[in-house]
Design an enzyme around this catalytic site. Sequence first.
Site, mmCIF file in Angstrom:
data_model
loop_
_atom_site.group_PDB
_atom_site.id
_atom_site.type_symbol
_atom_site.label_atom_id
_atom_site.label_comp_id
_atom_site.label_asym_id
_atom_site.label_seq_id
_atom_site.Cartn_x
_atom_site.Cartn_y
_atom_site.Cartn_z
ATOM 1 N N HIS A 1 0.838 -1.213 0.000
ATOM 2 C CA HIS A 1 0.000 0.000 0.000
ATOM 3 C C HIS A 1 0.871 1.261 0.000
ATOM 4 O O HIS A 1 1.811 1.366 0.785
ATOM 5 C CB HIS A 1 -0.892 -0.010 1.253
ATOM 6 C CG HIS A 1 -1.735 1.214 1.416
ATOM 7 N ND1 HIS A 1 -1.923 1.847 2.620
ATOM 8 C CD2 HIS A 1 -2.440 1.923 0.498
ATOM 9 C CE1 HIS A 1 -2.718 2.894 2.450
ATOM 10 N NE2 HIS A 1 -3.045 2.968 1.180
HETATM 11 CA CA CA Z 1 0.410 -0.333 -4.272
#
Ligand code: CA
Length: 393
Positions: free
Chosen positions: A184
């Site tokens: 992320h």
């Molecule tokens: Ca990513």
Amino acid sequence: ESGITKPKGYNVSFHCNPEMEKHHFGMTHPMKPWRLTLSKSLIYSYGMSFAMDNYISRAATYEELATFHSTDYLDFLGTVLPEPVPRDLENQNPDLKFNLGGSDCPLFDGLYDYCSMSAGGALDAARKLVSHQSDIAIAWGGGLHHAHKAEASGFCYINDIVVAILELLRYHPRVLYIDIDVHHGDGVEEAFFSTDRVMTVSFHKYDPNNFFPGTGALDDNGPKSEQNPGSHHALNVPLNDGITDEQYAMLFDTIIGQIVEKFRPTAIALQCGADSLAGDRLGRFNLQVQGHGACVAFCKRMNLPLLLFGGGGYTPRNVARAWAYETALAVGVDDKINDYIPSHTPWRDQFRHDTLFPTLEQILGEPRVNRNTQKRLQEMIQHVTEQLRFVQA
Ligand code: CA
Ligand code: TV1
Ligand code: ZN
């Protein structure tokens, strides 16, 4: 018979710094800056340097880094020294200052130089775009998306992406940030949480308890408040192990297509972390070089100034394949790349066949069981569509 030549009326610039590539995080650390050297060698072997403007990037200055990072943090980063005696890797120091010196973000010789060179390449690339000297600018040494304003995280110390996007924002009203690293893009998301001038979207493996950094759920769309102009401008596409090229391309094209239509960015910044490829030492997906590259091809078709960053990627031979293929896509020679290998290249025939597109069994390692259902992918598209109802360019 001749090599790759520069396309007319269309410019790609390539920004790297060989000094950066010499730094070491430690013997067993997965982040190996020499993968940049390996990538560049492959790119140059294909003769692609003749189709681009090539720059040795400078190191970013303290003032440039301070456009995002706190001076306390930069001052500390500039003065800390590596530990004289290497600690046991499992023995994390309990009170790390700014999260520096643990196993993920070790202190090593020349750390500050390494960080400022990574950011320097990203900034040089951004400046080529804003001055209209490049249509696509490539900084494979950047893409360190986890670094925070005053904290190192996940192999990242300086957030070159945030620094480069801040430069784009001096001239561009709206920037779209896309992150295809398997992790992320939390640092970039957080930096732009409160502005509607940057939309961030990360595709990543999501498992809050077992996969770093544990953030980026589907309904994590930034601090929800009436007064925050940045709400609905942070999008996340949390995925499970084993996603394939076909599924990823369907999601990417649908979601990014909708975003471009609604948000109307004037520039795109794409983090191309290669740890989303099959066979990555830290990754969990089944993407092939083609599927990963299809994201670059899609962004290129949007016909907007495009900044390409590197990022993760822990199986160096696959990192080099992906970034060489993506450089070829940027330049526009991907469909005939093998024809361009200069005739003097040693082992020319070996490369022609399977360097960029190895057959499945040579590749990229054991494929993983695909745990992404079509139903879940449709739910994600639905959620993004709903968020975009609040977005007005
Ligand atoms: Ca990513
Ligand atoms: C030293 C030696 C460090 C071997 C780190 C994998 C190592 C990892 C190592 C490792 C490793 C992570 C965590 C656990 C948080 C920690 C560039 C509570 C075999 C952009 C960063 C991943 C990814 C960090 C960076 C993660 C990027 N995974 N061996 N460390 N603690 N950290 O899980 O997004 O690619 O693994
Ligand atoms: Zn990663």
